[in-house]
Design a protein around this motif. Sequence first.
Motif, short mmCIF file in Angstrom:
data_model
loop_
_atom_site.label_atom_id
_atom_site.label_comp_id
_atom_site.label_asym_id
_atom_site.label_seq_id
_atom_site.Cartn_x
_atom_site.Cartn_y
_atom_site.Cartn_z
N ILE A 19 25.43 70.59 -75.80
CA ILE A 19 25.02 71.52 -75.22
C ILE A 19 25.78 71.63 -73.74
O ILE A 19 26.16 72.67 -73.37
CB ILE A 19 23.71 71.77 -75.16
CG1 ILE A 19 23.32 72.06 -76.45
CG2 ILE A 19 23.18 72.76 -74.34
CD1 ILE A 19 21.84 71.89 -76.79
N LEU A 20 25.32 70.69 -72.91
CA LEU A 20 25.70 70.63 -71.54
C LEU A 20 27.17 70.65 -71.25
O LEU A 20 27.44 71.18 -70.23
CB LEU A 20 24.98 69.34 -70.96
CG LEU A 20 23.40 69.51 -70.86
CD1 LEU A 20 22.84 68.05 -70.31
CD2 LEU A 20 22.83 70.62 -70.03
N SER A 21 28.07 69.84 -72.16
CA SER A 21 29.27 69.83 -72.00
C SER A 21 30.22 71.18 -72.39
O SER A 21 30.95 71.71 -71.59
CB SER A 21 29.98 68.82 -73.04
OG SER A 21 29.59 67.68 -72.96
N ILE A 22 29.42 71.62 -73.28
CA ILE A 22 30.03 73.36 -73.60
C ILE A 22 29.48 74.12 -72.34
O ILE A 22 30.46 75.20 -72.13
CB ILE A 22 29.56 73.78 -75.10
CG1 ILE A 22 29.96 72.90 -76.12
CG2 ILE A 22 29.75 75.01 -75.20
CD1 ILE A 22 29.23 73.23 -77.46
N ALA A 23 28.36 74.06 -72.00
CA ALA A 23 28.06 74.81 -70.83
C ALA A 23 28.96 74.58 -69.38
O ALA A 23 29.39 75.69 -69.07
CB ALA A 23 26.58 74.46 -70.56
N LEU A 24 29.38 73.41 -69.34
CA LEU A 24 29.83 73.26 -68.26
C LEU A 24 31.53 73.80 -68.30
O LEU A 24 32.06 74.29 -67.61
CB LEU A 24 30.13 71.74 -68.14
CG LEU A 24 31.01 70.90 -66.64
CD1 LEU A 24 30.57 71.78 -65.40
CD2 LEU A 24 30.82 69.67 -66.67
N GLY A 25 32.13 73.50 -69.58
CA GLY A 25 33.21 73.91 -69.90
C GLY A 25 33.31 75.58 -69.70
O GLY A 25 34.46 76.05 -69.53
N ARG A 26 32.39 76.14 -70.30
CA ARG A 26 32.31 77.57 -70.08
C ARG A 26 32.36 78.03 -68.50
O ARG A 26 32.98 78.81 -68.24
CB ARG A 26 31.01 78.22 -70.58
CG ARG A 26 31.02 79.78 -70.46
CD ARG A 26 29.70 80.34 -70.71
NE ARG A 26 29.67 81.74 -70.24
CZ ARG A 26 28.76 82.63 -70.16
NH1 ARG A 26 27.43 82.18 -70.45
NH2 ARG A 26 28.94 83.71 -69.88
N HIS A 27 31.65 77.10 -67.86
CA HIS A 27 31.78 77.75 -66.28
C HIS A 27 32.80 77.55 -65.76
O HIS A 27 33.51 78.10 -64.81
CB HIS A 27 30.61 76.57 -65.68
CG HIS A 27 30.61 76.77 -64.17
ND1 HIS A 27 30.04 78.07 -63.63
CD2 HIS A 27 31.03 76.09 -63.15
CE1 HIS A 27 30.25 77.85 -62.20
NE2 HIS A 27 30.64 76.60 -62.07
N LEU A 28 33.62 76.31 -66.32
CA LEU A 28 35.09 76.17 -65.67
C LEU A 28 36.17 76.91 -66.58
O LEU A 28 37.28 77.08 -65.88
CB LEU A 28 35.54 74.65 -66.06
CG LEU A 28 34.61 73.54 -65.50
CD1 LEU A 28 35.11 72.04 -66.02
CD2 LEU A 28 34.81 73.47 -63.85
N GLY A 29 35.87 77.69 -67.39
CA GLY A 29 36.76 78.84 -67.76
C GLY A 29 37.43 78.44 -68.93
O GLY A 29 38.58 78.90 -69.27
N LEU A 30 37.10 77.42 -69.71
CA LEU A 30 37.76 76.78 -70.86
C LEU A 30 37.94 78.17 -72.11
O LEU A 30 36.85 78.67 -72.22
CB LEU A 30 37.16 75.64 -71.58
CG LEU A 30 37.20 74.23 -70.58
CD1 LEU A 30 36.76 73.30 -71.36
CD2 LEU A 30 38.76 74.10 -70.24
N LYS A 31 39.12 78.03 -72.84
CA LYS A 31 39.05 78.96 -73.92
C LYS A 31 37.94 78.39 -74.94
O LYS A 31 37.67 77.47 -75.07
CB LYS A 31 40.30 79.01 -74.60
CG LYS A 31 41.55 79.62 -73.44
CD LYS A 31 42.79 79.27 -74.11
CE LYS A 31 43.77 79.90 -73.00
NZ LYS A 31 45.24 79.81 -73.77
#
Length: 228
Positions: free
Chosen positions: A142-154
Amino acid sequence: VYINVEPVKNPASGADAVTGREAPQSAELEKLLGQGQAGNADARPAVSARPFIPEDPLNIKDEVEFKGEIKEAQGIRDEAEQTVTAIMHDVLMGKSLVKEQVEKTVDKIVKSIFRNRDAITSLARLKRYDAYTFTHCVNVSILSIALGRHLGLKREDLFKLGVGAILHDVGKMLIPEELLNKTGAYTEAELNLMKRHSLLGADFLSAANFIALESVHVTGQHHERYDG
């Protein structure tokens, strides 16, 4: 933990963001700020008047409000924990990964985080120590995906990140159970074996033809340091 319930001060004007009036500072805060400005060699570092809030690089807006997603997020998280528990038990019994189990669970987490970034991540603070490994794997995803979203990952990259994260400790199921459950201190040899769980997990995922290489890297490198 100290929580300031006063309205947030406007950093540009020093005025209260809600009322427009000057917000009073506590004597302790004034003292610390004064010490920092005076350059006192014995002073503690100056305290910022407001917390640092990182900017969203893509300015992605949540699709629904927190209260509109939290109930759905609770169900997704509970289902994810049950899925991870089943996956880990299957691995322990020598069975292969089931593609649908993994992909469906991670896809739901990604979609929840795009609907509202705070709902399911707030639930990632919950811990169950009777099922620590399974709960931990879900929270890490959950936290990895949330951080990835914040970083703008596709989204496709977020999915790969989430798969690797939710399975990052799968190698622990390949460590002898008596070692995993040992209550005393590890010998040097036992510790070295425990340290291999990330590589064991990566090897196991590599054998599953539906796991992307990026996901395997997440699992294999989750204890790796900058120096390799």
